[in-house]
Scaffold this active site. Structure first.
Site, PDB file in Angstrom:
ATOM      1  N   HIS A   5       0.812  -1.214   0.000  1.00  0.00           N
ATOM      2  CA  HIS A   5       0.000   0.000   0.000  1.00  0.00           C
ATOM      3  C   HIS A   5       0.850   1.270   0.000  1.00  0.00           C
ATOM      4  CE1 HIS A   5       0.326  -0.280   4.541  1.00  0.00           C
ATOM      5  NE2 HIS A   5       0.445   1.021   4.398  1.00  0.00           N
ATOM      6  N   ASP A  11       0.204  -7.617   1.509  1.00  0.00           N
ATOM      7  CA  ASP A  11       0.633  -6.211   1.577  1.00  0.00           C
ATOM      8  C   ASP A  11       2.148  -6.086   1.571  1.00  0.00           C
ATOM      9  OD1 ASP A  11       0.288  -3.495   1.581  1.00  0.00           O
ATOM     10  OD2 ASP A  11      -0.048  -3.320   3.737  1.00  0.00           O
ATOM     11  N   GLY A  24       3.561   6.592   8.000  1.00  0.00           N
ATOM     12  CA  GLY A  24       4.903   6.763   7.454  1.00  0.00           C
ATOM     13  C   GLY A  24       5.829   5.637   7.862  1.00  0.00           C
ATOM     14  N   ASN A  25       5.445   4.862   8.903  1.00  0.00           N
ATOM     15  CA  ASN A  25       6.214   3.684   9.303  1.00  0.00           C
ATOM     16  C   ASN A  25       5.896   2.472   8.440  1.00  0.00           C
ATOM     17  OD1 ASN A  25       6.243   4.988  12.434  1.00  0.00           O
ATOM     18  ND2 ASN A  25       8.054   3.825  11.823  1.00  0.00           N
ATOM     19  N   SER A  26       4.863   2.553   7.617  1.00  0.00           N
ATOM     20  CA  SER A  26       4.486   1.418   6.779  1.00  0.00           C
ATOM     21  C   SER A  26       5.668   0.923   5.957  1.00  0.00           C
ATOM     22  CB  SER A  26       3.366   1.809   5.819  1.00  0.00           C
ATOM     23  OG  SER A  26       2.114   1.687   6.422  1.00  0.00           O
ATOM     24  N   LEU A  72      -6.660 -25.747  -2.821  1.00  0.00           N
ATOM     25  CA  LEU A  72      -7.226 -27.081  -2.710  1.00  0.00           C
ATOM     26  C   LEU A  72      -8.604 -27.190  -3.347  1.00  0.00           C
ATOM     27  CD1 LEU A  72      -6.104 -29.658  -1.566  1.00  0.00           C
ATOM     28  CD2 LEU A  72      -7.173 -29.127   0.628  1.00  0.00           C
ATOM     29  N   VAL A 105     -11.560 -26.259  -2.298  1.00  0.00           N
ATOM     30  CA  VAL A 105     -12.623 -26.671  -1.382  1.00  0.00           C
ATOM     31  C   VAL A 105     -13.144 -25.447  -0.650  1.00  0.00           C
ATOM     32  CG1 VAL A 105     -11.682 -28.982  -1.016  1.00  0.00           C
ATOM     33  CG2 VAL A 105     -11.036 -27.135   0.539  1.00  0.00           C
ATOM     34  N   ILE A 131     -14.548 -24.273   2.996  1.00  0.00           N
ATOM     35  CA  ILE A 131     -14.455 -24.754   4.361  1.00  0.00           C
ATOM     36  C   ILE A 131     -15.196 -23.806   5.289  1.00  0.00           C
ATOM     37  CG2 ILE A 131     -12.257 -25.939   4.023  1.00  0.00           C
ATOM     38  CD1 ILE A 131     -10.866 -23.567   5.321  1.00  0.00           C
TER      39      ILE A 131
END
Length: 550
Positions: free
Chosen positions: A166, A196, A269-271, A326, A328, A330
């Site tokens: 992001h 992400d 800003g730490n992302s 898989l 399926v 669930i």
């Protein structure tokens, strides 16, 4: 989904854009918000205005343990200072600056981006609030929006930089800024929205680079010291210290959520910045925070290296992720379902349907109603964990699967195929929709077949052609049709609705309302307090519910 917290917000921590996962009331859903475009600016909580969208953050697991450094911090005492550690690592942490050209129209009331925020004179952020207009032909305007995030170098020789997806999403230009003030243009090698994570590359010949390595987040324990370095609100090279507050957090940001929670201060800003253990190894990628205002309140989330390493390795090798699946559907195993199947605990993932036509997938040994207890050599503690286990498994390789069937454990073999990333691969459905809302709202014509009175709060009928047409029930579905449900009954609480079809009861097929009555009578006589129903939606999707017999 609800975290049980009133009025708090979860923010992916990128400056210059605001994402908000709002939790207005307990029991409410988690919502995300679109980034707020700002004209070359760093947003503060005061000028941020969140809107709504979805957060998106699997791949092979970490390589053998000897290739990553396990944390031994549990043998250490609390640090008096982390100055030496920070000094050794800060050169490998970078600021990520992105820009995007956004076209609008001349009429300010119809601008595609909000008007620029204003900064006080002499503010250190003055340069980020500059507005760029291009209106040479008088037909419109062009704005240059900018956002800031963090990242870290993992390969100095190739110039590889890890950050959040992001942070660089929809960017026209990506620039890596170093702590010494130098800058380099970056290109995107690959990205994965589901976790992400993004991988960038800069030219290693222009500048001597310093790299850090991944540690093994499996060894991180609650209470271990951790250190975050990043670019909060544009203040590059900021170091914060805290502990691992919790593990295995699910914030509903993606299908493979398994976050490390930390109280190390993390802000916008730490992302994309690293979360280090006390040996200087990256055990997490800082991604999101819970906050009422957008600022840190000591609840931050980081993608664990256990998950990130495999994703980065695939982005590095292929430029994309290649996950197993898989084919399926669930659902979770509740306490009632566990009791109905004779399971000692509510664990595992229940198979509620096989997806037809899955390419290169071999799941023919699985059946509806199987409970997957182990996938390979790993226990399946909950349905939420199985999609990630399958995604991390090698494509095309046969895997032994331990299932619970007919009151005992059995082992079958499956072969995962390659997941099409364009598909919705969320194979765990907490509660699949009971049916078509439009069909439920239609006036119900009296079916041309015998019906029962209400059984367990449901009016039932044989599944005739008229009823199929009335509820648009696909021809593959067989069983007893539900025509009506008493409000506030146990059946209504389990979201059974008109148009659903009872396929079987406690794994015995039923065809008529009389079959249902007889089967329920047998269960009551045997001392059972609830019945396990396999229900089919009109589209054919299956799910299991338990309904009280009294």
């Amino acid at each position: 989904m609800s975290l049980g917290i009133r009025g708090l917000v979860i923010f992916p921590v990128i400056a210059g854009a605001v994402f908000a996962l709002c939790l207005p009331v307990p029991g409410g859903r988690l919502y995300a918000a679109q980034p707020v475009a700002v004209v070359k600016t760093v947003l503060s909580p005061a000028n941020a205005a969140p809107n709504k969208t979805a957060l998106s953050p699997v791949a092979p697991a970490l390589p053998p343990e000897e290739s990553v450094a396990p944390s031994r911090w549990s043998n250490y005492e609390a640090p008096q200072s982390v100055a030496d550690l920070a000094a050794a690592l800060i050169g490998a942490v970078v600021n990520i600056s992105t820009s995007q050209t956004v076209k609008g129209v001349e009429d300010s009331s119809n601008l595609s981006v909000p008007p620029p925020a204003a900064a006080p004179d002499s503010s250190p952020f003055q340069e980020y609030f500059q507005d760029f207009f291009a209106d040479k032909d008088g037909k419109g305007t062009v704005r240059k929006t900018q956002s800031l995030g963090s990242g870290f170098i993992i390969d100095a020789e190739r110039g590889l930089v890890v950050t959040n997806n992001h942070v660089i999403a929809d960017a026209d230009d990506i620039e890596v800024n170093f702590s010494d003030g130098s800058k380099l243009k970056a290109k995107l090698l690959g990205k994965d929205a589901k976790t992400d994570i993004a991988l960038l590359q800069i030219d290693p010949k222009v500048k001597k680079l310093q790299a850090v390595s991944f540690g093994n987040s499996v060894h991180a324990r609650i209470g271990d010291w951790v250190m975050a370095i990043g670019n909060p609100f544009g203040f590059g090279g900021s170091v914060t210290l805290g502990i691992v507050s919790a593990r295995n957090r699910n914030i509903n940001s993606g299908p493979y959520d398994d976050f490390i929670q930390t109280d190390a201060a993390i802000n916008r800003g730490n992302s994309g910045g690293p979360l280090f253990d006390m040996e200087g190894k990256v055990i997490g990628i800082n991604t999101a925070i819970v906050s009422p205002s957008g600022g840190s309140i000591g609840i931050g989330f980081a993608i664990p290296s256990e998950l990130a390493f495999g994703v980065v390795r695939q982005l590095r090798e292929f430029g994309e992720t290649r996950r197993g699946w898989l084919a399926v559907r669930i659902q979770p195993v509740t306490a009632d379902i566990a009791a109905s199947f004779g399971l000692p605990a509510a664990e595992g993932a229940m198979v509620s349907g096989l997806i037809a036509g899955a390419k290169d997938v071999d799941n023919k040994e699985l059946r509806d109603g199987d409970i997957i207890m182990r996938f390979g050599n790993k226990p399946v503690a909950s349905a939420r964990l199985l999609p990630r286990m399958v995604a991390e498994s090698p494509v095309g390789v046969v895997v032994p699967v331990t299932i619970w069937r007919n009151g005992k454990e059995q082992t079958v073999k499956v072969k995962p195929g390659l997941l099409d990333e364009k598909m919705d691969d969320s194979s765990a459905d907490d509660e699949p929709p009971p049916g078509d809302a439009k069909q439920r709202k239609k006036d119900k014509d009296k079916p041309k077949t015998a019906t029962t009175g209400f059984i367990l709060g449901m009016q039932l009928a044989e599944l005739t052609d008229d009823i199929r047409n009335q509820y648009s029930i696909v021809k593959e579905v067989e069983g007893v049709a539900v025509l009506a449900v008493i409000p506030d009954s146990n059946a209504a609480e389990k979201r059974i609705a008109a148009g659903n079809v009872i396929v079987d009861i406690n794994q015995e097929a039923v065809k008529t309302p009389e079959d249902v009555e007889k089967r329920l009578a047998v269960l009551k006589d045997s001392g059972r307090k609830n019945a396990l129903l396999m229900l089919a939606a009109p589209t054919g999707e299956l799910r299991f519910v338990t309904v009280l017999l009294d």
